[in-house]
Write an enzyme that holds these catalytic residues in place. Structure first.
Site, short mmCIF file in Angstrom:
data_model
loop_
_atom_site.label_atom_id
_atom_site.label_comp_id
_atom_site.label_asym_id
_atom_site.label_seq_id
_atom_site.Cartn_x
_atom_site.Cartn_y
_atom_site.Cartn_z
CE LYS A 1 -10.36 -1.53 -1.97
NZ LYS A 1 -10.28 -0.85 -3.28
CB SER B 1 -0.91 0.02 1.23
OG SER B 1 -1.55 1.27 1.31
NE ARG B 2 3.81 2.02 -4.11
CZ ARG B 2 4.01 0.95 -4.87
NH1 ARG B 2 3.02 0.13 -5.14
NH2 ARG B 2 5.21 0.70 -5.32
CG ASP C 1 -11.60 3.94 -5.43
OD1 ASP C 1 -10.58 4.54 -5.05
OD2 ASP C 1 -11.72 2.70 -5.40
N GLY D 1 -3.39 6.36 -13.86
CA GLY D 1 -4.08 5.91 -12.65
C GLY D 1 -3.49 6.43 -11.35
#
Ligand code: ATR
Length: 277
Positions: free
Chosen positions: A67, A16-17, A102, A240
């Site tokens: 999620k 994960s960033r 998102d 993206g």
């Protein structure tokens, strides 16, 4: 007052960033706050969420595979409900609320990267029918786009999105996508095709009109074959990574009370991390 903390919950979560992005903003705003990675197995997720407050967290990001569970275990807003998944949680009094950022991440990135993209836009072509496609479709409908052709390998999944979102969504098999390019002012790839290690995406950008905008949600690699071909044709092409950065804004603001900016400096930092040494 205790240090405010948030985290990203996933299994695995090393990739994960989010810690890089939120850590950058925490420093930039001089906050006494922390953002951590929390590797949590699926079977331990519900327990982990019930302990969020006791662990000192004001909220969290949620990534694969949690999620959908996050949606079921929280009080979701309209966006999370539409996407069928929550990626951002925050404590509001005794209630754990959730959203899916998102949707705003996709739209905000388009506004920033291709200003005026929706001017005179009548029809969009979206490839894919998973969670990412639902976020894109919900965002585009909210922006008033009249028609969204939704092309997917499994036609049934595209049909079920039409059932969910209504007749402005037109399902089509992915094999017919090239035939629908001429009418599309916006092309969005939400499939994993073109991602490193995945098959290529067979789209002939020559069929798009000269003012079409092309968006690829894939960011590994950052310059996908689709984006390269679009740029070579002189089309506006949006990658993206921008969506990844913009979707992080809503969580940070809710947890720490400051609305952060997506700047070139932040993008450069995350880009360097994606590309690696
Ligand atoms: P996400 O939540 O990221 O959207 P997903 O729900 O797994 O992920 O959806 C992945 C999308 O990529 C789907 O539209 C999938 O098509 P199917 O619905 O037919 O599975 C698409 N996809 C993945 N691999 C593909 C492939 N090899 N060829 C065509 N489409 C593919």
């Amino acid at each position: 007052m205790a240090k405010k903390a948030a985290c990203v919950i996933g299994w695995p979560v090393e990739h994960s960033r989010s810690p890089l992005i939120h850590g950058y903003w925490i420093k930039e705003h001089g906050l006494d706050a922390e953002y951590r990675r929390e590797p949590v197995r699926p079977e331990a997720f519900a327990d982990f969420l019930s302990q969020l407050a006791t662990q000192g967290y004001v909220g969290a990001n949620v990534t694969v595979p949690h999620k959908e569970a996050a949606l079921a275990l929280s009080m979701p807003d309209e966006r999370a409900m539409a996407v069928g998944a929550a990626n951002t949680l925050w404590r509001d009094g005794g209630v754990l609320r959730s959203t899916n950022t998102d949707v705003e991440g996709f739209i905000a990135n388009l506004d920033a990267s291709a200003p005026g993209w929706d001017r005179r836009l009548r029809s969009a072509l979206v490839l894919g029918a998973g969670g990412a496609a639902r976020a894109v479709v919900f965002g585009l409908l909210g922006r008033g786009i009249e028609r969204i052709v939704l092309a997917n390998r499994t036609l049934d999944r595209a049909v079920s999105l039409q059932r969910q979102f209504g007749e402005r969504v037109q399902p089509a098999p992915l094999s017919e996508a090239n035939g629908r390019l001429a009418e599309a002012g916006l092309l969005v790839n939400t499939t994993s095709l073109g991602m490193s290690g995945q098959p290529a995406l067979a789209i002939d950008v020559a069929r798009l009109s000269a003012n079409a905008v092309v968006v690829d949600l894939v960011y590994a690699p950052l310059k996908t074959a689709l984006l390269k071909a679009a740029r070579a044709r002189g089309l506006r092409a949006v990658d993206g990574l921008g969506m990844l950065l913009h979707q992080a804004v809503g969580g940070f603001e809710r947890w720490f009370g400051v609305r952060p900016q997506v700047t070139r400096a932040l993008r450069t930092l995350v880009e360097a991390d994606l590309i690696g040494p």
